[in-house]
Design an enzyme around this catalytic site. Sequence first.
Site, short mmCIF file in Angstrom:
data_model
loop_
_atom_site.label_atom_id
_atom_site.label_comp_id
_atom_site.label_asym_id
_atom_site.label_seq_id
_atom_site.Cartn_x
_atom_site.Cartn_y
_atom_site.Cartn_z
N SER A 135 0.78 -1.30 0.00
CA SER A 135 0.05 -0.06 -0.14
C SER A 135 0.86 1.33 0.02
CB SER A 135 -0.85 -0.20 1.22
OG SER A 135 -1.53 1.20 1.27
N TYR A 148 -1.72 -1.00 10.42
CA TYR A 148 -1.95 -1.50 9.16
C TYR A 148 -0.72 -0.94 8.23
CZ TYR A 148 -3.92 -1.56 4.32
OH TYR A 148 -3.88 -1.65 2.93
N LYS A 152 1.93 -3.41 6.29
CA LYS A 152 2.42 -3.24 4.60
C LYS A 152 3.79 -2.84 4.28
CE LYS A 152 -1.88 -4.10 2.84
NZ LYS A 152 -1.88 -5.30 2.18
N THR A 183 -13.11 0.64 -3.49
CA THR A 183 -13.77 -0.78 -3.22
C THR A 183 -14.48 -0.86 -1.91
OG1 THR A 183 -11.67 -1.54 -1.88
CG2 THR A 183 -11.39 -1.58 -4.23
#
Length: 259
Positions: A135, A148, A152, A183
């Site tokens: 990401s 997160y 990543k 998304t």
Amino acid sequence: MHLQGKVVLITGASDGIGAACAHAFRSRGAQLSLIARTREKLERVGADEAVITAGDLKDPAVRAACVEATLLRYGRIDVLINNAGVGLYVPSWRAPEQDVRDMLELNLYAVLGMTQLVVPAMKRQGAGTVVNISSIAGLVTLPWFTLYSASKFAVRSMTDGLRMELRKEGVHAMTVCPGYVRTGFQENVLAGRPPDKLWRMRRFAITAEQCAEAIARGVERDARTVVTPRIGWALLAARALFPRLIDGRLEGIYRGLDL
Ligand SMILES: NC(=O)c1ccc[n+]([C@@H]2O[C@H](COP(=O)([O-])OP(=O)(O)OC[C@H]3O[C@@H](n4cnc5c(N)ncnc54)[C@H](OP(=O)(O)O)[C@@H]3O)[C@@H](O)[C@H]2O)c1
């Protein structure tokens, strides 16, 4: 790599970027193996042609069954796309341990697990590409997404190492760092919600189809790192040149979070 006739295994293929990858690779003549938890969606994406595995990637037995079924049908795996991943919008200092473990199980250990199952086949073939979806948060730490980001960053580092470990055996590894992609990702996070200022930046988001095209083109040209949209490279450069300034801006967005 020329994708016509190649075997491509995609994780998290029932929706979002993974489903769009399935379409992008199929349109280039690839044969597919797809895994996620929701069978009906996978069958729709697979269009009666793909190998389908419905199950939780956090389970090592599910991962093994998926790779076994793929090798049984096709006898080889040319591209592994480790795409399945989940977010967590809770400050690191008070994130529930179980959520953190669940996120790392999927974002990091499942990626490693699939890689360890597939690389021996690629080594035997003397060719193959492992694509790991990191990401923008794996290039620059985003404070509304600290843990997160950590997962990543780890994926990106692992991919760089894997490429150096396996280059002489003909196996390539590529990292993909998408920015904001439209998304269901934001709704599927394990806990928390994005800061309001981030919601407003949604208009700059790319589509899953644009992201998948960038991934397929990256595989075709044996890219090392794909950043999509490319403006992400500017953020990385700015962070390297002006760390305090960029950290201050990111902190400003984070302060919009309902703490
Ligand atoms: N969207 C973005 O803005 C963005 C930006 C940068 C990076 N990324 C990364 O891109 C990847 C794909 O994200 P996305 O936006 O496409 O997310 P998404 O729309 O939420 O799709 C996630 C996919 O992973 C599957 N999945 C989730 N948990 C799973 C599990 N435990 N076992 C098996 N499959 C599982 C989901 O299917 P089931 O629910 O059917 O299992 C779905 O197919 C992730 O690694 C994400 O971190 C996304």
